[in-house]
Design an enzyme around this catalytic site. Structure first.
Site, PDB file in Angstrom:
ATOM      1  N   ASP A 129       0.708  -1.579   0.041  1.00 18.24           N
ATOM      2  CA  ASP A 129      -0.188   0.230  -0.353  1.00 18.24           C
ATOM      3  C   ASP A 129       0.621   0.911   0.111  1.00 18.24           C
ATOM      4  OD1 ASP A 129      -2.402  -1.633   0.594  1.00 18.24           O
ATOM      5  OD2 ASP A 129      -2.288  -1.350   2.338  1.00 18.24           O
TER       6      ASP A 129
ATOM      7  N   TYR B 155       4.408  -9.381   7.111  1.00 19.70           N
ATOM      8  CA  TYR B 155       3.122  -7.345   7.811  1.00 19.70           C
ATOM      9  C   TYR B 155       3.971  -7.513   8.963  1.00 19.70           C
ATOM     10  CZ  TYR B 155       1.374  -8.893   2.672  1.00 19.70           C
ATOM     11  OH  TYR B 155       1.118  -8.336   1.547  1.00 19.70           O
TER      12      TYR B 155
END
Length: 423
Positions: A216, A282
Site C-alpha cells: 500500500d 507484515y
C-alpha cells in the site's frame, strides 16, 4: 533425374546467379554455401558437356541481383547500429512478393517440389547475418537477441530493433506515501526514484518497473526488500556497473528508497517476478476502538493461525479490482498488546492476503478477522512489509540470471569487409 539433369533443368529456366542455382539443392552436402553449391553444379555441367566454364552474363531472373548484395546489406546493417552495443543479434527480412514468386517458379519450372531446398528469405537472413556476426564478433540468438535487424528489400531499408535490458533487484521503501509506480496523486514513486541512473547508464528511451506485487502507498517495505525487475527500453548500452548504479540510487533518494541484490536477468524474469507464487510477512500497528483483554487478544490471534480467510474485494480497492471472493491462508501470526487499545501484529500470509482487512473485517467482507473474533472494532494505523519470498523456491533462479561475458560489441568495433574471410 540425376543431379546433372536437375542442374540443366534449372539453368534452362533463364540466367541464374550461383546462389539461386544452388538454393534448390540446399539440403545436399552440409558445410557449403548456396554460392558454393551453384558454382559446383555449374562446373559439373561444364565438365560433363566439355564446355568452357562461364558465369552468367545477364542479371539473375530470380533474385534480380539481391544475392550479390549480401556484403552491402551487412555493411548497411552495421552502419544502422550507430553506437548501439550488443552481445547477440538476429536478422530477418521482408522479401518482395515478386521475388518470392520467382523463387517458387524456378523450382516448378525445373521440375522440383515448390519448397525444395531453401527459400530466398532464409538465405538472405543467414548470409547477411553471417557477415554481421563475423565482422562484429557477436553470436546469433534466435530466441531474444539484443538487436534484431530487419532487411526490407522492397523499401531498400534496414530497421534496427534494440531489445530491452532487464535488471533484477530488491527495493526497500523507507518512507510512507510513496507509490511503487508513477501516480498523478503523488510527486514521486519508487520507479521514479530508481530509474534515472539506469536510463542514463544504458541510454534507454524509457524504463518500466515490474514489482512482485506492491505494498500500500502508506506502507513501508523493509527487510530484504521486494523483488522487482527494471526493464530499460531501446538501450544503446548493454553493460553497466550494477554496484555503481546501486550506490547512485541509494545515495540519491534522501533515504526514501534503497535497492540491493542487482543482477542482469533474462526477459522471462519480468513474467516470473509478477507471477511467481510468493508469501509476504507484515508488521501492523493495530488500534482498537474499545479496551481489549490480553487473554481475548491471544485467543483471537491463535484462532487466525493457519486459518483460511474468505476475502471479498475490499471497499478501498473495489473501484479498480473485480468484485470477487478470494481465499487466502494465514501461514503464521503472532502479536502482543502494547496497551488495551493498541497491539503489534506480525502476519505471514499467502500472496494476495489483504492485511488491513484481516484486522478490521471490512464490514464483514473478510471472514474471519481479528476485529470479528474480538467483537471489537479495529483498524491498522501503520503497516510495514518485512519480507517477500517465493513459496517453493527463490525468485532469481540460475536460469533467469543473464551472464554477460566480456565487453559488448558495437559498430566502431566492426572489421571491414576486406578484413573478413572471403566467401
Amino acid at each position: 533425374m540425376s543431379l546433372i539433369d536437375d542442374t540443366r533443368a534449372l539453368l534452362a529456366t533463364g540466367p541464374l546467379c550461383n546462389a539461386c542455382l544452388g538454393r534448390p539443392v540446399a539440403d545436399r552436402s552440409f558445410g557449403l554455401t548456396n554460392v558454393d553449391r551453384g558454382r559446383a553444379l555449374r562446373t559439373t555441367v561444364a565438365l560433363a558437356d566439355d564446355e568452357p566454364y562461364a558465369e552468367p552474363d545477364e542479371p539473375c531472373w530470380v533474385c534480380e541481383g539481391l544475392c550479390e548484395r549480401f556484403d552491402e546489406l551487412a555493411t548497411r546493417a552495421i552502419d544502422a547500429l550507430g553506437d548501439t552495443e550488443l552481445y547477440t543479434y538476429q536478422v530477418g527480412s521482408r522479401i518482395p512478393p515478386l521475388l518470392e514468386e520467382n523463387d517458387r517458379l524456378l523450382r516448378i519450372d525445373a521440375g522440383f517440389e515448390p519448397d525444395a531446398g531453401e527459400d530466398l528469405g532464409s538465405e538472405l537472413n543467414r548470409e547477411v547475418g553471417r557477415r554481421i556476426g563475423r565482422r562484429l564478433g557477436v553470436e546469433v540468438d534466435f530466441h531474444r537477441p539484443d538487436v534484431q535487424f530487419l532487411v526490407d528489400v522492397e523499401s531498400d531499408s534496414i530497421e534496427v530493433q534494440r531489445n530491452s535490458v532487464s535488471i533484477y533487484g530488491r527495493y526497500r521503501k523507507l518512507e510512507r506515501d510513496i507509490p511503487q509506480t508513477e501516480w498523478d496523486k503523488f510527486d514521486e514513486s519508487v520507479e521514479e526514484l530508481v530509474a534515472p541512473p539506469f536510463l542514463s547508464a544504458f541510454r534507454g528511451t524509457d524504463a518500466v518497473f515490474h514489482g512482485a506485487g506492491r505494498e500500500d502507498v502508506d506502507a513501508l517495505m523493509l527487510g530484504s526488500g521486494r523483488p522487482f525487475v527494471l526493464e530499460i527500453k531501446e538501450p544503446h548500452r548493454r553493460m553497466a556497473d550494477l554496484d555503481e548504479l546501486q550506490a547512485a540510487v541509494n545515495g540519491g533518494t534522501n533515504g526514501k528508497v534503497e535497492i540491493e541484490a542487482l543482477a542482469f536477468a533474462t526477459h522471462e524474469m519480468i513474467e516470473r517476478v509478477k507471477e511467481h507464487d510468493a508469501s509476504k510477512t507484515y508488521r501492523a500497528t493495530v488500534e482498537f476502538f474499545e479496551p481489549v483483554d490480553e487473554s481475548a487478544f491471544e485467543a483471537a490471534v491463535d484462532a487466525l493461525e493457519g486459518a483460511t480467510i474468505q476475502q471479498r474485494t475490499p471497499n478501498r480497492v473495489d473501484h479498480r479490482r473485480a468484485d470477487l471472493v478470494r481465499e487466502r491462508t494465514v501461514i503464521g501470526i503472532d502479536g502482543s498488546l502494547t496497551d488495551e487499545y493498541t497491539a503489534t501484529v506480525e502476519v505471514h500470509g499467502e500472496g494476495g492476503l489483504y492485511i488491513k482487512e484481516l484486522v478490521s473485517g471490512d464490514e464483514g467482507r473478510t471472514e474471519p478477522s481479528l476485529a470479528g473474533l474480538l467483537g471489537v472494532e479495529a483498524t491498522v494505523s501503520a503497516l510495514d512489509v518485512v519480507d517477500v519470498e517465493g513459496v517453493d523456491e527463490p525468485f532469481l533462479l540460475p536460469e533467469f540470471r543473464l551472464e554477460l561475458n566480456g565487453e559488448p560489441a558495437s559498430a566502431p568495433d566492426a572489421a571491414s569487409p576486406d578484413e573478413t574471410v572471403a566467401e
